[in-house]
Design a protein around this motif. Structure first.
Motif, short mmCIF file in Angstrom:
data_model
loop_
_atom_site.label_atom_id
_atom_site.label_comp_id
_atom_site.label_asym_id
_atom_site.label_seq_id
_atom_site.Cartn_x
_atom_site.Cartn_y
_atom_site.Cartn_z
N MET A 1 0.12 -1.40 0.16
CA MET A 1 -0.18 -0.39 -0.37
C MET A 1 0.38 1.18 0.05
N GLY A 2 2.41 1.23 -0.21
CA GLY A 2 2.88 2.05 -0.17
C GLY A 2 2.70 3.29 -1.09
N SER A 3 2.31 2.96 -2.71
CA SER A 3 2.15 4.04 -3.41
C SER A 3 1.24 5.06 -2.70
N ALA A 4 -0.36 4.37 -2.11
CA ALA A 4 -1.25 4.80 -2.26
C ALA A 4 -0.88 5.81 -0.82
N VAL A 5 -0.26 5.04 -0.03
CA VAL A 5 -0.26 5.95 1.25
C VAL A 5 0.47 7.50 0.84
N ARG A 6 1.41 7.22 0.03
CA ARG A 6 2.09 8.50 -0.67
C ARG A 6 1.24 9.67 -1.43
N ASP A 7 0.48 8.73 -1.76
CA ASP A 7 -1.07 9.44 -2.88
C ASP A 7 -1.46 10.55 -1.72
N LEU A 8 -2.12 9.91 -0.40
CA LEU A 8 -3.42 10.03 0.31
C LEU A 8 -2.07 11.16 0.73
N ARG A 9 -1.24 11.55 1.88
CA ARG A 9 -0.49 11.92 2.50
C ARG A 9 0.24 13.46 1.81
N ALA A 10 0.28 13.01 0.05
CA ALA A 10 0.37 14.44 -0.65
C ALA A 10 -0.41 15.13 -0.40
N ARG A 11 -1.81 14.45 -0.76
CA ARG A 11 -2.85 15.73 -0.95
C ARG A 11 -3.17 15.82 0.45
N ALA A 12 -3.24 15.40 1.23
CA ALA A 12 -3.45 15.47 2.35
C ALA A 12 -2.68 17.27 2.90
N ALA A 13 -1.34 16.93 2.62
CA ALA A 13 -0.27 18.05 2.62
C ALA A 13 -0.90 19.49 1.95
N SER A 14 -1.10 19.09 -0.09
CA SER A 14 -1.86 20.21 -0.22
C SER A 14 -2.96 20.62 0.29
N LEU A 15 -4.00 19.71 0.61
CA LEU A 15 -4.67 20.44 1.57
C LEU A 15 -4.54 21.63 2.50
N ALA A 16 -3.84 20.69 3.20
CA ALA A 16 -3.46 21.46 4.86
C ALA A 16 -2.93 22.91 4.16
N GLY A 17 -1.51 23.07 3.55
CA GLY A 17 -0.63 23.30 3.47
C GLY A 17 -0.51 24.39 2.46
#
Length: 602
Positions: A1-17
């Motif tokens: 699930m590594g690629s999915a985790v990285r994608d979701l973390r990137a989306r979260a960071a983009s929304l947050a900051g």
């Protein structure tokens, strides 16, 4: 699930900051600065900056150690300034600027200038007047306070040397992450740098075009709006807002409705279909916000605009980002359910699947490598040739309009003095308009080529993913295709004067013969093949660059997608092997999928 985790973390960071880019465009004297101040809620920008030399202004929250109320002024490089100088000299029929350019500029009379060349006349006068004080700063970043910033914006003798300005200012709007970009108007000297404005049109999260109450669009405005319409048509989401400023000038609701209908009709005729149009009074909005007067704010119409804008920014754009994350979570849930199903298989089935894994991986890798070798170059060359053929056709259709704009009765009048010089100035204006239109058309062609390339890429990747799914017996390797492509840097179009226009003077004996007789029509017929050949001559270089750029872009994108697929394939095979050998019960996989499902629904 590594690629999915990285994608979701990137989306979260983009929304947050992340930041939200709001690009502000406007016609000459449309009250853009007043509108920007009303939006910010404070008198930040000088309300009357000289429009002809305005540069890109970005207003944002302080970051990277910058202090509130300070600005970083990026001065033009010496080469960039010389290019602007040479362009204005050519446009005004002055040849090339030499060492004595200041002396020649000071001797220039505004009566010798075509009305469309007045911004260039103003630019040259300002450059000559400010050269001694500012030349040493070319190529530098100058740090100034708020007063210094306003001086650079409003003082034309300084602003003509400026490339762009970043103002760090803390207020409610900027602290939300919004970066307000104030762009040069269509009448600005800097508007000739069409690629810079185009990139803001294409990539900004939202765009606002400001026009003034009862304002008649200039020829430059119409060319600009046509380009805006092309970008709007190519975008998956309508992120454009159109504002009629100074609505408080209306004497009645009926008059206001008539003006809005007129502006809406003008926008549609210039390529903007179904515009989101808002009447506002920036003056009343500013008074209402600074004086905390709810009644004035209501009268200003700003509340309705801000409600619609905030709904777009806070709902439509956020939904788009969250929607992509939801799709990724849904794919993860599907994988977990597949794991649960695999875990329920008997030992005989599990052993057979274990034995097949090596072969599955080898065949799948071969298919992924084939993806990286695909090419669209032949299709790109054909598509580009067809698009540029239609560009030539459209320019031909509009040639009569450009002639009427350039060779206008208000310019070629008996009281103008030197009519031969005025005639040549009209010819140079015609070439300027056609060159800008051609540049705009070439940039619009990049949108169409990008769409064609992205569609082809999506088809290739989807076919590959579907085949991998078939080869693996259901393995889901779907990729989020969200690459943002850059725009090629195209050369400035230069159409050389045909024999200095002297050979065409025979078509112009006097204004009456030219406009009431057949002079202008005969000139148009004579110029038509000449201009067409000019356009044909400059297109091959642009065509080659476009094909090469998008071919390289597709090669890079295919290689990127292939690497991602290889990574996901390795993850999926490793995960499947773990499922088949770990003995983890199906209930655990099912429990994880249920937990993720709850997150997705929330």
């Amino acid at each position: 699930m590594g690629s999915a985790v990285r994608d979701l973390r990137a989306r979260a960071a983009s929304l947050a900051g992340g930041t939200f880019t709001l690009a502000l465009f406007g016609a000459f004297s449309a009250g853009k600065s007043s509108f920007a101040n009303a939006l910010l809620g404070e008198a930040v920008l000088p309300v009357s900056p000289h429009p002809t030399t305005a540069a890109i202004n970005r207003i944002m929250a302080p970051s990277d150690g910058a202090e509130h109320g300070t600005a970083r002024v990026r001065m033009k490089t010496p080469d960039a300034f010389q290019e602007d100088l040479a362009y204005s000299f050519r446009l005004l029929g002055l040849g090339e600027p030499g060492a004595d350019w200041q002396k020649r500029v000071k001797a220039l009379s505004p009566q010798d200038v075509h009305p469309a060349g007045r911004p260039h006349y103003s630019f040259l006068q300002a450059a000559a007047a400010g050269w001694e004080d500012t030349a040493a700063q070319l190529g530098q970043d100058v740090l100034v306070d708020l007063n210094g910033y306003r001086n650079f914006v409003a003082n034309e003798k300084k602003s003509c040397f400026v490339d762009s300005i970043d103002l760090y200012y803390s207020c409610d709007v900027t602290e939300q992450g919004i970066v307000l970009v104030d762009t040069p108007g269509a009448d600005s000297v800097n508007a000739r740098h069409t690629g810079v404005t185009f990139n803001y049109m294409k990539n900004a999260d939202a765009l606002i075009f400001v026009t003034y109450y009862n304002h008649a669009f200039s020829q430059g405005d119409r060319q600009f709006l046509n380009q805006l319409g092309r970008v709007k048509d190519s975008s998956a989401m309508d992120q454009m807002f159109f504002v009629v400023n100074a609505s408080d000038l209306s004497s009645s609701e009926e008059e206001l409705e008539q003006v809005l209908d007129h502006v809406s009709t003008q926008l549609r005729s210039n390529g903007i279909r179904a515009p989101r149009l808002f009447p506002v009074s920036s003056m009343l909005a500013m008074e209402g916000k600074t004086g905390n007067d709810a009644n004035l704010l209501e009268q200003s119409g700003f509340i309705q605009f801000e409600e619609e804008f905030n709904r777009f920014a806070g709902s439509e754009l956020a939904d788009l980002a969250v929607g992509g994350a939801s799709e990724e979570i849904a794919r993860v849930i599907k994988r977990l359910k597949t794991r649960a199903e695999d875990a329920t298989q008997g030992e005989e089935v599990l052993q057979r699947r274990r034995n097949e894994l090596g072969s599955i991986q080898e065949q799948s890798l071969q298919r992924v490598h084939l993806l990286a070798e695909r090419s669209m170059k032949a299709e790109l060359a054909q598509e580009t040739a067809e698009l540029l053929f239609h560009v030539r056709q459209r320019l031909g259709y509009r040639f009569g309009l450009f002639m009427a704009e350039a060779f206008h009765p208000s310019v070629l009048r008996e009281d103008r003095g030197n009519l031969k010089a005025a005639f040549a100035a009209c010819g140079r204006e015609l070439l300027r308009m056609i060159a800008i239109e051609l540049e705009q058309e070439l940039l619009a062609t990049t949108l169409r080529l990008e769409q064609a390339g992205q569609t082809w890429l999506h088809k290739q990747v989807t076919e590959c993913v579907d085949e991998l799914k078939r080869l693996s017996g259901g393995m889901d390797l779907t990729l989020p295709l969200n690459e943002r492509w850059s725009t090629p840097a195209l050369e400035e179009v230069r159409l050389e004067e045909p024999s200095g226009w002297k050979a065409y003077l025979s078509y112009f004996r006097n204004p009456k013969q030219f406009f009431e007789g057949d002079g202008r029509q005969r000139l148009q017929e004579a110029l038509d093949p000449v201009i067409k050949q000019m356009v044909i001559d400059v297109l091959p270089a642009a065509e080659n660059k476009l094909v090469q750029f998008y071919d390289n872009q597709l090669v890079q994108s295919l290689q990127h997608q292939s690497r991602q697929l290889e990574e996901r394939l390795e993850e999926a095979v490793s995960a499947l092997h773990e499922t088949l050998t770990s003995g983890i019960p199906a209930e655990e996989w099912e429990s994880l999928s249920v937990q993720l499902g709850q997150i997705e629904r929330e």
